[in-house]
Design a protein around this motif. Sequence first.
Motif, PDB file in Angstrom:
ATOM      1  N   TYR A  76      -6.038  -4.557   2.789  1.00 32.16           N
ATOM      2  CA  TYR A  76      -4.740  -5.135   2.470  1.00 32.16           C
ATOM      3  C   TYR A  76      -4.337  -4.929   1.015  1.00 32.16           C
ATOM      4  O   TYR A  76      -3.174  -5.101   0.672  1.00 32.16           O
ATOM      5  N   HIS A  77      -5.309  -4.614   0.154  1.00 31.73           N
ATOM      6  CA  HIS A  77      -5.041  -4.616  -1.281  1.00 31.73           C
ATOM      7  C   HIS A  77      -5.400  -3.279  -1.913  1.00 31.73           C
ATOM      8  O   HIS A  77      -6.315  -2.576  -1.458  1.00 31.73           O
ATOM      9  N   LEU A  78      -4.684  -2.964  -2.989  1.00 31.10           N
ATOM     10  CA  LEU A  78      -4.911  -1.708  -3.696  1.00 31.10           C
ATOM     11  C   LEU A  78      -6.296  -1.664  -4.335  1.00 31.10           C
ATOM     12  O   LEU A  78      -6.913  -0.598  -4.402  1.00 31.10           O
ATOM     13  N   ASP A  79      -6.813  -2.819  -4.797  1.00 30.12           N
ATOM     14  CA  ASP A  79      -8.138  -2.801  -5.412  1.00 30.12           C
ATOM     15  C   ASP A  79      -9.228  -2.490  -4.383  1.00 30.12           C
ATOM     16  O   ASP A  79     -10.290  -1.977  -4.741  1.00 30.12           O
ATOM     17  N   GLN A  80      -8.973  -2.771  -3.105  1.00 32.31           N
ATOM     18  CA  GLN A  80      -9.932  -2.366  -2.074  1.00 32.31           C
ATOM     19  C   GLN A  80      -9.995  -0.847  -1.991  1.00 32.31           C
ATOM     20  O   GLN A  80     -11.076  -0.266  -1.924  1.00 32.31           O
ATOM     21  N   VAL A  81      -8.834  -0.198  -1.989  1.00 33.35           N
ATOM     22  CA  VAL A  81      -8.785   1.267  -1.911  1.00 33.35           C
ATOM     23  C   VAL A  81      -9.383   1.869  -3.173  1.00 33.35           C
ATOM     24  O   VAL A  81     -10.082   2.886  -3.123  1.00 33.35           O
ATOM     25  N   ALA A  82      -9.157   1.240  -4.322  1.00 33.20           N
ATOM     26  CA  ALA A  82      -9.649   1.761  -5.596  1.00 33.20           C
ATOM     27  C   ALA A  82     -11.176   1.772  -5.663  1.00 33.20           C
ATOM     28  O   ALA A  82     -11.757   2.560  -6.408  1.00 33.20           O
ATOM     29  N   THR A  83     -11.841   0.921  -4.880  1.00 35.60           N
ATOM     30  CA  THR A  83     -13.312   0.860  -4.933  1.00 35.60           C
ATOM     31  C   THR A  83     -13.993   1.709  -3.869  1.00 35.60           C
ATOM     32  O   THR A  83     -15.209   1.671  -3.760  1.00 35.60           O
ATOM     33  N   LEU A 132       0.817  -1.213   0.000  1.00 38.83           N
ATOM     34  CA  LEU A 132       0.000   0.000   0.000  1.00 38.83           C
ATOM     35  C   LEU A 132       0.851   1.264   0.000  1.00 38.83           C
ATOM     36  O   LEU A 132       0.353   2.353  -0.266  1.00 38.83           O
ATOM     37  N   ARG A 133       2.156   1.124   0.273  1.00 39.23           N
ATOM     38  CA  ARG A 133       3.041   2.287   0.257  1.00 39.23           C
ATOM     39  C   ARG A 133       3.287   2.802  -1.157  1.00 39.23           C
ATOM     40  O   ARG A 133       3.903   3.852  -1.331  1.00 39.23           O
ATOM     41  N   GLN A 134       2.794   2.087  -2.164  1.00 39.99           N
ATOM     42  CA  GLN A 134       2.879   2.591  -3.532  1.00 39.99           C
ATOM     43  C   GLN A 134       2.036   3.847  -3.684  1.00 39.99           C
ATOM     44  O   GLN A 134       2.309   4.676  -4.551  1.00 39.99           O
ATOM     45  N   VAL A 188      -7.606   7.219  -3.677  1.00 38.84           N
ATOM     46  CA  VAL A 188      -8.465   6.365  -4.504  1.00 38.84           C
ATOM     47  C   VAL A 188      -8.024   6.441  -5.965  1.00 38.84           C
ATOM     48  O   VAL A 188      -7.896   5.415  -6.638  1.00 38.84           O
ATOM     49  N   GLU A 189      -7.768   7.655  -6.447  1.00 41.88           N
ATOM     50  CA  GLU A 189      -7.328   7.814  -7.835  1.00 41.88           C
ATOM     51  C   GLU A 189      -5.975   7.148  -8.059  1.00 41.88           C
ATOM     52  O   GLU A 189      -5.751   6.506  -9.094  1.00 41.88           O
ATOM     53  N   GLN A 190      -5.057   7.310  -7.089  1.00 43.49           N
ATOM     54  CA  GLN A 190      -3.750   6.663  -7.212  1.00 43.49           C
ATOM     55  C   GLN A 190      -3.893   5.139  -7.246  1.00 43.49           C
ATOM     56  O   GLN A 190      -3.254   4.467  -8.062  1.00 43.49           O
ATOM     57  N   ALA A 191      -4.756   4.605  -6.363  1.00 44.67           N
ATOM     58  CA  ALA A 191      -4.952   3.155  -6.321  1.00 44.67           C
ATOM     59  C   ALA A 191      -5.546   2.650  -7.632  1.00 44.67           C
ATOM     60  O   ALA A 191      -5.137   1.598  -8.145  1.00 44.67           O
ATOM     61  N   LYS A 192      -6.519   3.403  -8.185  1.00 44.41           N
ATOM     62  CA  LYS A 192      -7.109   2.998  -9.474  1.00 44.41           C
ATOM     63  C   LYS A 192      -6.047   2.967 -10.563  1.00 44.41           C
ATOM     64  O   LYS A 192      -5.996   2.034 -11.371  1.00 44.41           O
ATOM     65  N   ALA A 193      -5.189   3.982 -10.597  1.00 44.15           N
ATOM     66  CA  ALA A 193      -4.144   4.034 -11.616  1.00 44.15           C
ATOM     67  C   ALA A 193      -3.160   2.878 -11.450  1.00 44.15           C
ATOM     68  O   ALA A 193      -2.763   2.241 -12.440  1.00 44.15           O
ATOM     69  N   ILE A 194      -2.777   2.579 -10.226  1.00 43.48           N
ATOM     70  CA  ILE A 194      -1.831   1.480  -9.983  1.00 43.48           C
ATOM     71  C   ILE A 194      -2.457   0.138 -10.361  1.00 43.48           C
ATOM     72  O   ILE A 194      -1.815  -0.707 -10.993  1.00 43.48           O
ATOM     73  N   VAL A 195      -3.744  -0.057 -10.008  1.00 48.44           N
ATOM     74  CA  VAL A 195      -4.431  -1.305 -10.349  1.00 48.44           C
ATOM     75  C   VAL A 195      -4.537  -1.442 -11.864  1.00 48.44           C
ATOM     76  O   VAL A 195      -4.310  -2.529 -12.418  1.00 48.44           O
ATOM     77  N   ASN A 196      -4.855  -0.352 -12.571  1.00 50.29           N
ATOM     78  CA  ASN A 196      -4.965  -0.406 -14.027  1.00 50.29           C
ATOM     79  C   ASN A 196      -3.618  -0.721 -14.670  1.00 50.29           C
ATOM     80  O   ASN A 196      -3.549  -1.482 -15.632  1.00 50.29           O
ATOM     81  N   VAL A 197      -2.550  -0.146 -14.158  1.00 57.88           N
ATOM     82  CA  VAL A 197      -1.208  -0.411 -14.719  1.00 57.88           C
ATOM     83  C   VAL A 197      -0.820  -1.858 -14.503  1.00 57.88           C
ATOM     84  O   VAL A 197      -0.293  -2.507 -15.407  1.00 57.88           O
ATOM     85  N   THR A 198      -1.113  -2.406 -13.315  1.00 57.96           N
ATOM     86  CA  THR A 198      -0.747  -3.807 -13.062  1.00 57.96           C
ATOM     87  C   THR A 198      -1.596  -4.759 -13.898  1.00 57.96           C
ATOM     88  O   THR A 198      -1.121  -5.827 -14.299  1.00 57.96           O
ATOM     89  N   ARG A 199      -2.850  -4.399 -14.155  1.00 57.31           N
ATOM     90  CA  ARG A 199      -3.691  -5.253 -15.015  1.00 57.31           C
ATOM     91  C   ARG A 199      -3.179  -5.244 -16.452  1.00 57.31           C
ATOM     92  O   ARG A 199      -3.208  -6.266 -17.131  1.00 57.31           O
ATOM     93  N   LEU A 200      -2.739  -4.067 -16.929  1.00 60.04           N
ATOM     94  CA  LEU A 200      -2.225  -3.970 -18.296  1.00 60.04           C
ATOM     95  C   LEU A 200      -0.909  -4.722 -18.454  1.00 60.04           C
ATOM     96  O   LEU A 200      -0.651  -5.328 -19.492  1.00 60.04           O
ATOM     97  N   SER A 201      -0.083  -4.678 -17.408  1.00 57.30           N
ATOM     98  CA  SER A 201       1.218  -5.350 -17.511  1.00 57.30           C
ATOM     99  C   SER A 201       1.121  -6.858 -17.301  1.00 57.30           C
ATOM    100  O   SER A 201       2.026  -7.602 -17.645  1.00 57.30           O
ATOM    101  N   ALA A 202       0.006  -7.321 -16.727  1.00 60.87           N
ATOM    102  CA  ALA A 202      -0.135  -8.764 -16.446  1.00 60.87           C
ATOM    103  C   ALA A 202      -0.672  -9.541 -17.600  1.00 60.87           C
ATOM    104  O   ALA A 202      -0.926  -9.338 -18.635  1.00 60.87           O
TER     105      ALA A 202
END
Length: 182
Positions: free
Chosen positions: A136-143, A116-118, A168-182
């Motif tokens: 515990y997870h970034l997708d929790q913060v994103a929602t 979460l320190r990201q 929330v916006e930062q978490a959404k961006a991080i979740v989107n980047v990890t989904r694109l890279s996966a």
Amino acid sequence: MPSLTHILETTLLVLLAYLLGCSIGYLVHRVLYAARGTRQVPAAAIPVALTPTAAAPRARRTMTPAARLASAVSDDPVSRNAPVPSAGSAPATPASAAGPRPSALGKPRAGGPDDLRQIKGIGPKLVAALNALGVYHLDQVATWSAANVDWVDGQLALKGRITRERWVEQAKAIVNVTRLSA
């Protein structure tokens, strides 16, 4: 020109007046504030107006932000306001129907907790506090909704930091980047 004896007499008189004033002040302070201190004072020595009555309501102490953060870290998430779903399961109700508290997990999912320190503005102490709340997870913060943000902000006494730092916006961006890279 003043003589040496005159100067010594004046100095001694000023010193005597200072010591006498300190002594009188100390005695007055002890008499006036005897009931406030930690010393045991007999109940008969306390004036009737200062004795607590059963009808007088007790003043409620407000928790400082540091105390709230410490209690959030030390409390287990099961004893908090809302029930905690089992790990890995989706929340039974959407966040809007569950009230202001965001969805919480009893423990991190199988892959372990996200870092979460990201999110800029979250440090180790806030990670521990969020984990205590079941986050515990970034997708929790994103929602999180606005009501969820207000609830977490109130629990951790962050005074609007979540909104200012746009977690929330930062978490959404991080979740989107990890989904694109996966």
